[in-house]
Design a protein around this motif. Structure first.
Motif, PDB file in Angstrom:
ATOM      1  N   ILE A 695       0.847  -1.192   0.000  1.00 56.38           N
ATOM      2  CA  ILE A 695       0.000   0.000   0.000  1.00 56.38           C
ATOM      3  C   ILE A 695       0.877   1.234   0.000  1.00 56.38           C
ATOM      4  O   ILE A 695       1.856   1.317   0.750  1.00 56.38           O
ATOM      5  N   LEU A 696       0.529   2.186  -0.820  1.00 57.00           N
ATOM      6  CA  LEU A 696       1.215   3.468  -0.802  1.00 57.00           C
ATOM      7  C   LEU A 696       0.258   4.503  -0.241  1.00 57.00           C
ATOM      8  O   LEU A 696      -0.807   4.747  -0.801  1.00 57.00           O
ATOM      9  N   ILE A 697       0.659   5.052   0.917  1.00 59.67           N
ATOM     10  CA  ILE A 697      -0.153   6.123   1.500  1.00 59.67           C
ATOM     11  C   ILE A 697       0.481   7.427   1.059  1.00 59.67           C
ATOM     12  O   ILE A 697       1.663   7.664   1.304  1.00 59.67           O
ATOM     13  N   ALA A 698      -0.289   8.260   0.391  1.00 61.71           N
ATOM     14  CA  ALA A 698       0.346   9.391  -0.291  1.00 61.71           C
ATOM     15  C   ALA A 698      -0.510  10.643  -0.273  1.00 61.71           C
ATOM     16  O   ALA A 698      -1.733  10.586  -0.094  1.00 61.71           O
ATOM     17  N   THR A 699       0.129  11.768  -0.451  1.00 61.30           N
ATOM     18  CA  THR A 699      -0.603  13.000  -0.732  1.00 61.30           C
ATOM     19  C   THR A 699      -0.766  13.068  -2.250  1.00 61.30           C
ATOM     20  O   THR A 699      -0.426  12.127  -2.962  1.00 61.30           O
ATOM     21  N   THR A 700      -1.224  14.185  -2.730  1.00 55.26           N
ATOM     22  CA  THR A 700      -1.539  14.263  -4.162  1.00 55.26           C
ATOM     23  C   THR A 700      -0.294  14.305  -5.038  1.00 55.26           C
ATOM     24  O   THR A 700      -0.397  14.520  -6.241  1.00 55.26           O
ATOM     25  N   VAL A 701       0.898  14.090  -4.440  1.00 54.45           N
ATOM     26  CA  VAL A 701       2.100  14.035  -5.290  1.00 54.45           C
ATOM     27  C   VAL A 701       1.971  12.963  -6.359  1.00 54.45           C
ATOM     28  O   VAL A 701       2.666  13.004  -7.364  1.00 54.45           O
ATOM     29  N   ILE A 702       1.091  11.998  -6.140  1.00 50.31           N
ATOM     30  CA  ILE A 702       0.950  10.944  -7.142  1.00 50.31           C
ATOM     31  C   ILE A 702      -0.101  11.279  -8.192  1.00 50.31           C
ATOM     32  O   ILE A 702      -0.378  10.484  -9.075  1.00 50.31           O
ATOM     33  N   GLU A 703      -0.677  12.461  -8.066  1.00 48.81           N
ATOM     34  CA  GLU A 703      -1.834  12.753  -8.907  1.00 48.81           C
ATOM     35  C   GLU A 703      -1.580  12.565 -10.397  1.00 48.81           C
ATOM     36  O   GLU A 703      -2.322  11.886 -11.087  1.00 48.81           O
ATOM     37  N   VAL A 704      -0.542  13.189 -10.901  1.00 52.02           N
ATOM     38  CA  VAL A 704      -0.407  13.144 -12.358  1.00 52.02           C
ATOM     39  C   VAL A 704       0.508  12.040 -12.850  1.00 52.02           C
ATOM     40  O   VAL A 704       1.605  11.843 -12.350  1.00 52.02           O
ATOM     41  N   GLY A 705      -0.001  11.319 -13.795  1.00 53.22           N
ATOM     42  CA  GLY A 705       0.850  10.470 -14.604  1.00 53.22           C
ATOM     43  C   GLY A 705       1.376   9.174 -14.034  1.00 53.22           C
ATOM     44  O   GLY A 705       1.812   8.313 -14.786  1.00 53.22           O
ATOM     45  N   VAL A 706       1.380   9.009 -12.700  1.00 59.50           N
ATOM     46  CA  VAL A 706       2.028   7.827 -12.130  1.00 59.50           C
ATOM     47  C   VAL A 706       1.387   6.547 -12.661  1.00 59.50           C
ATOM     48  O   VAL A 706       0.172   6.413 -12.720  1.00 59.50           O
ATOM     49  N   ASP A 707       2.229   5.618 -13.062  1.00 55.43           N
ATOM     50  CA  ASP A 707       1.767   4.426 -13.772  1.00 55.43           C
ATOM     51  C   ASP A 707       2.343   3.170 -13.127  1.00 55.43           C
ATOM     52  O   ASP A 707       3.487   2.811 -13.373  1.00 55.43           O
ATOM     53  N   VAL A 708       1.555   2.526 -12.280  1.00 54.78           N
ATOM     54  CA  VAL A 708       1.964   1.254 -11.678  1.00 54.78           C
ATOM     55  C   VAL A 708       0.854   0.246 -11.980  1.00 54.78           C
ATOM     56  O   VAL A 708      -0.172   0.226 -11.314  1.00 54.78           O
ATOM     57  N   PRO A 709       1.043  -0.570 -12.987  1.00 56.88           N
ATOM     58  CA  PRO A 709      -0.048  -1.380 -13.517  1.00 56.88           C
ATOM     59  C   PRO A 709      -0.712  -2.325 -12.511  1.00 56.88           C
ATOM     60  O   PRO A 709      -1.898  -2.595 -12.635  1.00 56.88           O
ATOM     61  N   ASP A 710       0.026  -2.797 -11.504  1.00 60.00           N
ATOM     62  CA  ASP A 710      -0.590  -3.755 -10.592  1.00 60.00           C
ATOM     63  C   ASP A 710      -1.400  -3.107  -9.478  1.00 60.00           C
ATOM     64  O   ASP A 710      -2.006  -3.800  -8.663  1.00 60.00           O
ATOM     65  N   ALA A 711      -1.416  -1.798  -9.420  1.00 59.86           N
ATOM     66  CA  ALA A 711      -2.257  -1.126  -8.436  1.00 59.86           C
ATOM     67  C   ALA A 711      -3.695  -1.190  -8.934  1.00 59.86           C
ATOM     68  O   ALA A 711      -3.994  -0.725 -10.033  1.00 59.86           O
ATOM     69  N   GLN A 729      -8.383  12.255 -12.283  1.00 57.97           N
ATOM     70  CA  GLN A 729      -6.938  12.057 -12.439  1.00 57.97           C
ATOM     71  C   GLN A 729      -6.425  11.021 -11.451  1.00 57.97           C
ATOM     72  O   GLN A 729      -5.670  10.122 -11.810  1.00 57.97           O
ATOM     73  N   LEU A 730      -6.838  11.175 -10.198  1.00 66.29           N
ATOM     74  CA  LEU A 730      -6.389  10.243  -9.162  1.00 66.29           C
ATOM     75  C   LEU A 730      -6.890   8.839  -9.465  1.00 66.29           C
ATOM     76  O   LEU A 730      -6.151   7.862  -9.371  1.00 66.29           O
ATOM     77  N   ARG A 731      -8.137   8.761  -9.835  1.00 61.45           N
ATOM     78  CA  ARG A 731      -8.703   7.464 -10.145  1.00 61.45           C
ATOM     79  C   ARG A 731      -7.919   6.786 -11.270  1.00 61.45           C
ATOM     80  O   ARG A 731      -7.779   5.566 -11.310  1.00 61.45           O
ATOM     81  N   GLY A 732      -7.396   7.606 -12.174  1.00 57.41           N
ATOM     82  CA  GLY A 732      -6.627   7.084 -13.298  1.00 57.41           C
ATOM     83  C   GLY A 732      -5.331   6.407 -12.885  1.00 57.41           C
ATOM     84  O   GLY A 732      -4.643   5.824 -13.720  1.00 57.41           O
ATOM     85  N   ARG A 733      -4.980   6.468 -11.590  1.00 60.01           N
ATOM     86  CA  ARG A 733      -3.790   5.736 -11.139  1.00 60.01           C
ATOM     87  C   ARG A 733      -4.048   4.233 -11.143  1.00 60.01           C
ATOM     88  O   ARG A 733      -3.107   3.446 -11.086  1.00 60.01           O
ATOM     89  N   VAL A 734      -5.313   3.834 -11.130  1.00 59.44           N
ATOM     90  CA  VAL A 734      -5.616   2.395 -11.204  1.00 59.44           C
ATOM     91  C   VAL A 734      -6.313   2.117 -12.539  1.00 59.44           C
ATOM     92  O   VAL A 734      -6.563   3.024 -13.320  1.00 59.44           O
ATOM     93  N   GLY A 735      -6.588   0.869 -12.786  1.00 67.67           N
ATOM     94  CA  GLY A 735      -7.223   0.517 -14.061  1.00 67.67           C
ATOM     95  C   GLY A 735      -6.241   0.627 -15.203  1.00 67.67           C
ATOM     96  O   GLY A 735      -6.604   0.946 -16.330  1.00 67.67           O
TER      97      GLY A 735
END
Ligand code: ADP
Ligand code: MG
Length: 845
Positions: A695-711, A729-735
């Protein structure tokens, strides 16, 4: 006409005074239907009434006096007393009404008679407001605060809204679901903290002559005391106000209230002048944004006077064909009607014309910029596409390009790159649509021809990610990738800069460090700007400038080969990418100077991300656990608190510690926020990517672009604090692969509106739909990039309400540029454009 009205009202007042005198006489004589000089009391009143009815034929009031008095002589004493009381009451009302009509005439009269002759060629943008009759230095200083310095500014100081008196409703007459405007005084305010949530409820009681209404406002917070103090100042007891909103029944009582009420304080002189006749006229009066010491009435008077004097100095600047084609009213007429509308329809036409002005000027400026890019600059004609680099890369990819990716690259980007005109293209595509691959392909075209390529991203995390991916992709191609960050160590940085300068680095990934002074390229051919909406306008402007000015050594073509003689005209290709899909018209308003491409399709096999509002945290944690147990990963995200990364970092840290010890003690958790050192951030991101963390507990630093396919699951805390576009945008970190993914929206507020907003996220995965909703809910002002577009608030609102107007403005601008590119013979128009772009640059911030 006014002359006549006045005397009519004066006559009516005289009648009222005579009747009142007779009343006094009658009452003094104990209601005996006393006989005076001209007959008995009843007959006298009837005769006077008849005169009044002749003046005001349809006046109910005069007729009712006539009827009341008719049987006076035949009635007993109590009935006579009663009739007299009623008549006096009606007379008092009438008297108040007529006198107010007369005062109003007198107030406007001095303005009407002012007759000076002003030379129409006088430039009112040079006339200091201070010397305008009736202003003077003290008032001028206050007007300056409103941005009004010249007569021209004054005439362009537009009303915030208008009030039509026919629209004001008495509080007691309010109907449920009515969009109402009420006018009254603030009677008192009170505040208390809701026992169930973190909510302060502020109640404002507004009273008019007919009744009182309670209006609630809600605030997140703990201390009702604090809010009460603050809002006591904002809504002082006794202040006169106008309040607009939708009438609703209160939940727990039958009382009416106004939902989402907008309450505006207005000065008292306003009320004295206009209130008395609110029901009787359909007059539309302007309400201006004010500052301390400038009263509404005063401002209105000054503007009225200025209009009278200087209307002829308001010169048309649009070509005739633009006016007639778009069915616009003339500029001077629009200014006059926006201040003092002759009807609601004219007010609207005036607003349309003024919004059109801004949109037209903006689009014309865009067209000029485009011309500048395309005609005045040479692009590089890339021609080594056949050397196989691109094909080799595509063949090695573990997936097939989507149709949209293929189309955008081969049919839109590539033709730009091989043509002699430089590319200026915007690539829009929803989160996860695969823009990175397309960017890399474009970079390859330049590299294949022996040029360097650069990609600029808004965060270091994203730069690292692209760097890793590019390095992986480049290995088989034998290319050299460089990484340039703001906070790199001196030694690393020196090395990278040397590689960029000598040309050993083919592709460089960087943050805005890329546009710093010390960066020199050997021969740069293309720049891609990823997540370009995250860059400030200034940075973007800087980049555009540096990339096209070869004198500036940075990001420019510094080479000694064939192009050097025409160096100043060579421009690198530019591709802007954005994952914030916004409605097409808005794209035109922000990026009207760019060509548009769109990836309108997601890679095959993507499942719709299941989005749920979290009612019980326990359920959310259960779902997260079950995903982790399948070998997937999760994010838990915290919003920015009070604009402070420190506070949000703290919130994330506390939760990280709690969850590590309790719910998720059997899992590996990581903490990522903006306050960590860079190498620390790197390490954590790397561990998460390598699946060393669950689990990654994060602030919005991950908002843009981060791409980790298994999340596959993201939980967003206090999700009501985010805009919808940001949530998307945040939701786009998954799927990001073909597994089923989840987005869990936790919320600290149980309010209906925030729930409705979040429900939109549950309903759709489509970024365009979400952007449209965001626009509807929050207005255009909140759309990234629009604030800096130089459009006024009115025009921004126009983008929402009158979308098609922008398209018309753009078409007309295009037609004009096509037929008269240099705008010959249109000096006034040219001036306006200059003025506008100066303003935009000054406000770019
Ligand atoms: P975005 O448009 O949000 O920047 P990315 O470029 O990061 O999206 O792509 C999202 C994910 O989809 C990445 O893991 C990428 O490798 C993958 N991807 C891109 N194009 C395709 C494709 N045509 N088929 C399958 N997966 C793809
Ligand atoms: Mg991306």
């Amino acid at each position: 006409m006014s002359q006549e009205t006045t005397s009519k009202e004066k006559q009516a007042l005289e009648i009222i005074h005579r009747i009142k005198a007779a009343m006094d006489f009658e009452i003094k004589h104990q209601y005996i239907n006393a006989i005076g000089n001209t007959g008995d009391f009843r007959t006298f009143i009837r005769n006077e009434c008849r005169k009044a009815v002749l003046l005001y034929r349809d006046s109910q009031n005069w007729q009712s006096i006539f009827v009341l008095i008719d049987r006076y002589a035949f009635l007993d004493l109590p009935s006579r007393m009663n009739i007299c009381k009623k008549v006096i009451h009606i007379l008092n009302d009438l008297e108040e009404y007529y006198s107010s009509e007369i005062t109003k005439e007198e107030i406007t009269k001095p303005l009407a008679v002012e007759e000076e002759i002003i030379d129409p060629s006088l430039d009112i943008s040079k006339l200091d407001i201070q010397y305008f009759k009736g202003v003077g230095p003290a008032l001028a200083a206050k007007l300056n605060k409103l941005g009004v310095e010249t007569i021209e500014d004054l005439l362009n100081y537009l009303p915030r809204e208008h009030i039509s008196y026919s629209e004001i409703t008495n509080i007691k007459d309010l109907q449920i679901d009515q969009d109402a405007t009420i006018m009254g005084r603030i009677n008192r305010i009170s505040a208390f903290k809701s026992p169930r949530s973190n909510l302060i409820i502020l109640s404002i009681f507004i009273k008019d002559t007919s009744g009182q209404i309670k209006i609630n406002k809600f605030f997140q917070g703990n201390s009702s005391h604090f809010y009460l103090k603050q809002y006591n100042a904002q809504y002082p007891t006794g202040a006169f106000c106008i309040c607009v909103g939708k009438v609703k029944a209160e939940k727990n009582s039958n009382q009416k209230t106004i939902h989402n009420a907008v309450i505006e304080l207005i000065s008292d002189d306003f009320s004295e002048e206009d209130r008395s006749d609110k029901a009787h006229t359909a007059k539309i009066v302007p309400i201006y944004p004010l500052t301390e010491g400038v009263s509404l009435l005063n401002l209105r008077k000054i503007i009225h006077k200025a209009l009278k004097l200087y209307k002829n100095n308001l010169h048309e600047f649009l070509p005739d064909f633009v006016i007639s084609k778009n069915n616009l009213i003339a500029y001077d007429q629009a200014i006059e009607e926006i201040h003092f509308p002759s009807s609601l329809e004219m007010k609207n036409r005036a607003a349309t014309r003024l919004i059109f002005n801004e949109m037209f000027l903006m689009q014309l400026r865009f067209m000029q910029l485009r011309r500048h890019y395309k005609k005045d600059k040479q692009g590089i004609k890339f021609n080594c596409f056949e050397n196989g680099l691109v094909d080799k890369f595509i063949n090695a990819l573990p997936f097939e390009l989507t149709y949209a990716q293929t189309r955008v690259f081969y049919q839109e980007i590539l033709p730009d790159m091989v043509s002699s005109q430089p590319m200026h293209r915007l690539l829009q595509g929803d989160v996860g649509s695969g823009k990175t691959v397309v960017a890399f392909l474009s970079l390859l075209v330049a590299v294949a021809d022996g040029y360097q390529a650069a990609i600029m991203v808004p965060t270091e995390i994203l730069a690292e990610q692209h760097y890793k991916k590019f390095t992986e992709w480049a290995q088989a191609l034998g290319l050299n990738i460089g990484l340039l960050l703001g906070k790199q160590g001196v030694k690393v940085r020196r090395e990278v800069l040397a590689g960029i300068k000598s040309g050993t680095i083919d592709i460089v990934v960087g943050t805005h460090a890329l546009i710093q002074e010390s960066v020199e390229f050997n021969n740069l051919g293309i720049v891609v700007i990823d997540e370009q909406h995250r860059f400030g306008v200034k940075q973007r402007e800087l980049l555009a400038r540096k990339a096209s000015q070869a004198d500036d050594r940075q990001l420019s073509l510094k080479n000694d080969s064939k192009e050097s003689e025409s160096k100043n005209n060579i421009s690198v290709e530019k591709l802007f990418m954005t994952a914030t899909p916004i409605p097409r018209t808005l794209t035109l308003a922000i990026h009207g100077d760019l060509d548009m491409s769109e990836i309108d399709e997601l890679p095959a096999g993507r499942k719709i991300i299941e989005t749920k509002i979290v009612d019980r945290k326990a359920d959310a944690y259960k779902l997260i656990k079950s995903e982790l147990d399948k070998g997937n990963q999760a994010y838990i995200v915290f919003p920015l608190i009070d604009e402070s990364e420190t506070l949000s970092a703290k919130a994330a840290t506390v939760e990280y510690e709690r969850l590590s010890k309790t719910t998720f003690k059997n899992y590996k958790l990581g903490l990522l926020h903006g306050k960590l050192k860079d190498d620390q951030k790197d390490k954590i991101m790397q561990e998460f990517r390598n699946k060393e963390l669950d689990i990654l507990i994060a602030t919005t630093v991950i908002e843009v672009g981060v791409d980790v396919p298994d999340a596959t699951v993201i939980m967003i805390e206090s999700s009501e604090r985010f805009g919808l576009a940001q949530l998307h945008q945040l939701r786009g970190r998954v799927g990001r692969n073909d597994k089923q993914s989840y987005c869990l929206l936790a919320s600290g507020s149980s309010s209906q509106t925030s729930r409705e907003r979040l429900a939109i996220m549950e309903k759709t995965n489509n970024g365009f739909v979400i952007a449209q909703e965001d626009l509807r809910i929050r207005g255009a002002g909140d759309i990234v990039g629009l604030k800096q577009s130089g459009l006024s608030d009115t025009a921004l609102q126009g983008l929402v309400d009158q979308e098609e107007l922008l398209v018309y403005a753009r078409n007309s601008a295009k037609q004009l540029v096509d037929t008269n590119p240099e705008l010959e013979g249109l000096a006034r128009l040219q001036n306006r454009i200059k003025q506008r772009s100066a303003n935009v640059m000054a406000n770019a911030g």
